[in-house]
Design a protein around this motif. Structure first.
Motif, mmCIF file in Angstrom:
data_model
loop_
_atom_site.group_PDB
_atom_site.id
_atom_site.type_symbol
_atom_site.label_atom_id
_atom_site.label_comp_id
_atom_site.label_asym_id
_atom_site.label_seq_id
_atom_site.Cartn_x
_atom_site.Cartn_y
_atom_site.Cartn_z
ATOM 1 N N GLY A 1 4.994 8.511 -5.149
ATOM 2 C CA GLY A 1 4.260 7.335 -5.593
ATOM 3 C C GLY A 1 5.020 6.034 -5.460
ATOM 4 N N THR A 2 4.251 4.955 -5.522
ATOM 5 C CA THR A 2 4.801 3.606 -5.454
ATOM 6 C C THR A 2 4.360 2.882 -6.721
ATOM 7 O OG1 THR A 2 4.609 3.637 -3.054
ATOM 8 C CG2 THR A 2 4.848 1.480 -4.085
ATOM 9 N N LYS B 1 3.569 0.312 -12.857
ATOM 10 C CA LYS B 1 2.246 0.962 -12.764
ATOM 11 C C LYS B 1 2.107 1.570 -11.384
ATOM 12 C CE LYS B 1 -0.735 -1.489 -16.024
ATOM 13 N NZ LYS B 1 -0.475 -2.929 -16.133
ATOM 14 N N ALA B 2 1.607 2.832 -11.334
ATOM 15 C CA ALA B 2 1.398 3.474 -10.040
ATOM 16 C C ALA B 2 0.254 2.763 -9.318
ATOM 17 C CB ALA B 2 1.059 4.943 -10.235
ATOM 18 N N ILE B 3 0.434 2.532 -8.015
ATOM 19 C CA ILE B 3 -0.604 1.815 -7.266
ATOM 20 C C ILE B 3 -0.912 2.581 -5.980
ATOM 21 C CG2 ILE B 3 0.021 -0.485 -8.142
ATOM 22 C CD1 ILE B 3 1.031 0.186 -4.675
ATOM 23 N N VAL C 1 10.236 2.320 -5.794
ATOM 24 C CA VAL C 1 10.015 3.464 -4.913
ATOM 25 C C VAL C 1 11.122 4.453 -5.248
ATOM 26 C CG1 VAL C 1 10.082 4.238 -2.533
ATOM 27 C CG2 VAL C 1 8.959 2.085 -3.089
ATOM 28 N N CYS C 2 10.758 5.505 -5.988
ATOM 29 C CA CYS C 2 11.744 6.466 -6.482
ATOM 30 C C CYS C 2 12.888 5.723 -7.163
ATOM 31 C CB CYS C 2 12.225 7.384 -5.363
ATOM 32 S SG CYS C 2 10.857 8.315 -4.667
ATOM 33 N N SER C 3 14.111 5.911 -6.667
ATOM 34 C CA SER C 3 15.229 5.298 -7.370
ATOM 35 C C SER C 3 15.440 3.830 -6.983
ATOM 36 C CB SER C 3 16.509 6.079 -7.059
ATOM 37 O OG SER C 3 16.775 5.952 -5.679
ATOM 38 N N ALA C 4 14.739 3.390 -5.954
ATOM 39 C CA ALA C 4 14.984 2.026 -5.480
ATOM 40 C C ALA C 4 14.029 1.039 -6.120
ATOM 41 C CB ALA C 4 14.856 1.982 -3.956
ATOM 42 N N ARG C 5 14.560 -0.086 -6.520
ATOM 43 C CA ARG C 5 13.711 -1.134 -7.093
ATOM 44 C C ARG C 5 13.920 -2.416 -6.308
ATOM 45 N NH1 ARG C 5 12.730 -0.563 -12.906
ATOM 46 N NH2 ARG C 5 13.086 -2.795 -13.040
ATOM 47 N N GLU D 1 0.853 -1.184 0.000
ATOM 48 C CA GLU D 1 0.000 0.000 0.000
ATOM 49 C C GLU D 1 0.890 1.236 0.000
ATOM 50 O OE1 GLU D 1 -3.598 -0.619 2.958
ATOM 51 O OE2 GLU D 1 -1.897 -1.927 3.402
ATOM 52 N N ASP D 2 0.567 2.185 -0.830
ATOM 53 C CA ASP D 2 1.259 3.462 -0.809
ATOM 54 C C ASP D 2 0.682 4.273 0.346
ATOM 55 O OD1 ASP D 2 3.033 5.384 -2.593
ATOM 56 O OD2 ASP D 2 1.337 6.524 -1.803
#
Lengths: 113, 554
Positions: free
Chosen positions: B41-42, B47-49, B62-66, B34-35
């Motif tokens: 955004g997450t 896809k943004a959720i 999450v931003c630069s982190a995957r 959950e964002d």
């Protein structure tokens, strides 16, 4: 030290506890209980034939599971209560909350009836 | 919890990440992300959720982190947040055994190496390792230490482009990225380490130098591998007290960016980093323990603040109380309540569990019981109401044994109800005998909301004494691990002095000599109420209790 053996018997999860269930060992059992609830296993039998000692934290762990499965229409039953744990159950009048059976089979079978 | 805040389980050091950015919870047997109203955004699979159930191998951004979500078969299993399943086929070029300290290897080598050039190289390497060690060994905050280790690695290996530090968590089951450093912000912040390399590093404890085909976004966009060549990487275990506690990883797109001596140097630096990390961890544990101790002190203060400061003052009756906390805060409590019509309510109880939770539970209980006691004359009804009330507190693993007694000193009548507590012991004066009232006891409070209780009514005559206590008294252990026991207690009460105040003092002294120097693990509380016998008073006024020991009374 607490040893426990977990067995699935149909819809019923049986925990056979050996050793001491106390403030030191209850957290390990609590972890198992969380996993059980996460998997929606709500019918539980504790086989206490090998349990040597229980203290209030140990009782707390069992009572906690009991309260939580009851809200989900499940139950906790006790089999082969003996020794010091039997004294504690008697002192705390827990026989009024838990059904207690002489054999593991009888406790498991009770869920079917 | 994923976010920039330090207490997030997945802590992302990136200013564009919100403090509490997103969370992953187990809902109805599925992991759901959950964002949490984050700024940027997450994303799941790009896809943004706002809320999204996770499937195996979903990619969370999450931003630069995957992160890649890997669901493990066990229902209670944790999530693994580092992609270890790289598809690249690494070519392992060199390995260095990290089991032996590199400094030791150097010293051993010194005896066989004679070339001045070799010696100079070794000296410079030792100097570097020493410099890093002295720079980082005093950093006790892990969050500060990890990036600092990477800073040093970047300095020592100027051709490295990315550096990662991962720690082994969850008893070796999980490798979690804790710090990342990149020379170029465009470089990917996620990392995929091929399994073969991780195996070498984690199981064989070898530092590894390898070349791996590029496997990132640019590659996927169709450009040739040859444009970027291969990725050179070095990976070394962090070994502390014989355990692999983490991994450092460096890579570069430069051809032959790293050499064998580089790998040896990295192994040496990793050894020092592991020591610093170990120290920081010990420091963190120490802080945690101190906080826990402070919690226990606070709990003890809360608990003691509920104990009554004064004994009831009732003509014709003598009350005495004694409370001995164990070395840690325990769950005993007692109270005296002034009720309408001159009646006195007496409460004794024991909350299972220790610490703040139990102390706050007790706080709630002492308040509730006063409320119910004033509203309802029948002790059984008071306990039933109290039992329903504690069901709402929501601490599942706490229950309470409690005995509640109401004395009507005008009528010399006692009404009493018991919720799984130790039975009251009544010493009758005429004829002299003991009664253990354990027939009426019901379930402890907080086990079953619909539990019911019974009231036991009896009358007192002059010289009668009612003794209430907690299990700490009968379970008091001697140095040879023998319990004081109900029988010994009965004997002490039977043979003890007849006035109420002295009985208690006599019991406490006998238990103390039984216990001697043995450490006690449970609180002990004893309350005594006696109907004064004028005959005893006349024959021996010195028998009157001059001492009413009570730690709770001030």
């Amino acid at each position: 030290m607490l040893d426990y053996e977990k067995k699935e018997r149909g819809d019923v999860t049986v925990f056979a506890l050996k050793g001491n269930l106390d403030a030191l060992t209850a957290p390990a059992l609590k972890k198992e209980i969380e996993a059980l609830l996460a998997a929606r296993r709500i019918n539980v039998v504790f086989d206490l034939s090998g349990l040597e000692l229980i203290d209030s934290s140990g009782v707390g762990a069992i009572v906690s599971l009991f309260k939580r499965v009851r809200t989900l229409q499940g139950d906790v039953k006790i089999a082969r209560l003996q020794g010091q744990p039997a004294e504690i159950f008697k002192l705390l009048r827990l026989d009024r909350a838990f059904e207690i059976f002489d054999t593991q089979d009888a406790a498991v079978a009770r869920f079917g009836s | 919890m994923l976010g920039r805040a330090l207490d997030c389980q997945v802590h992302i050091r990136d200013l564009t990440v919100s403090r509490r950015h997103a969370r992953i919870t187990l809902q109805d047997g599925r992991f759901v992300i959950e964002d949490l109203g984050s700024g940027n955004g997450t994303f799941v699979n790009d896809k943004a959720i706002t809320r999204h159930p996770l499937s195996h191998l979903d990619v969370i951004k999450v931003c630069s982190a995957r992160f890649q979500f890997e669901e493990v078969a066990r229902p209670s299993a944790s999530i693994t947040m580092v992609g270890v399943a790289g598809t690249g086929k690494p070519e392992i070029v060199k390995t260095v055994d990290a089991n032996r300290p590199i400094l030791q290897q150097d010293t051993d080598a010194l005896t066989s190496v004679t070339s001045p050039k070799e010696l100079l190289k070794m000296a410079s390497r030792l100097k570097t390792i020493y410099a890093v060690s002295s720079a980082i060994s005093s950093i006790l905050d892990i969050d500060e230490l990890l990036p600092e280790i990477l800073n040093h690695l970047f300095e020592i290996f100027p051709r490295s482009q990315r550096a990662f530090l991962m720690l082994v968590e969850d008893e070796g089951k999980k490798l979690t990225p804790k710090a990342v450093k990149r020379r170029n912000a465009k470089d990917a912040a996620e990392l995929t380490v091929p399994r073969t390399i991780l195996h070498q590093v984690l199981s064989e404890r070898h530092a590894v130098l390898s070349h791996d085909a590029m496997e990132d976004q640019r590659f996927k966009q169709g450009r040739s591998v040859a444009n970027f060549g291969v990725r050179a990487m070095m990976c070394a275990p962090l070994i502390w007290r014989g355990e692999v506690v983490g991994v450092v990883y460096l890579d570069s797109l430069g051809i032959a960016a790293f050499s064998q001596p580089d790998l040896e140097l990295l192994t040496g630096v990793a050894g020092q980093a592991a020591v610093a990390l170990g120290n920081a961890k010990l420091h963190e544990e120490l802080l945690k323990r101190q906080r826990l101790e402070q919690d226990l002190h606070l709990a003890e203060r809360i608990q003691q603040s509920f104990l009554p400061r004064r004994l009831p003052d009732v003509v014709g009756y003598t009350f005495s109380a004694r409370y001995d906390p164990a070395f840690e805060v325990g769950g005993d409590f007692y109270d005296f309540i002034q009720l309408p019509g001159g009646r006195i309510g007496v409460v004794i109880g024991d909350v299972s569990g220790k610490g703040i939770g139990a102390a706050l539970y007790m706080a709630r209980l002492t308040r509730d019981i006063r409320f119910f006691a004033l509203a309802e004359p029948d002790p059984a009804q008071v306990l039933a109401a109290l039992n329903r009330a504690v069901g709402d507190i929501g601490q599942d693993d706490i229950f309470v044994t409690l005995l509640y007694l109401v004395l009507d000193p005008a009528q010399h009548k006692v009404a009493m109800a018991n919720a799984g507590h130790m039975p009251a012991v009544i010493r009758r004066a005429h004829p002299s005998e003991l009664h253990v009232r354990d027939e009426i006891s019901g379930l402890p409070l907080g086990v079953l909301p619909e539990a019911d209780y019974q009231t036991d009514n009896f009358e007192l005559v002059p010289g009668d004494t009612v003794l209430l206590f907690t299990d700490g008294l009968v379970e008091a252990m001697s140095p040879s691990r023998e319990m004081f026991g109900m029988e010994r207690l009965s004997e002490v009460v039977r043979s003890g002095p007849t006035s109420a105040g002295s009985v208690l003092e006599h019991i406490v002294r006998t238990v103390q000599s039984h216990v001697a120097e043995a450490p006690q693990f449970d609180d002990t509380t004893v309350l005594c109420l006696g109907y004064d016998d004028p005959a005893v008073e006349k024959t021996g006024p010195q028998e009157q209790p001059t001492l009413r020991p009570s730690r709770g009374r001030r």
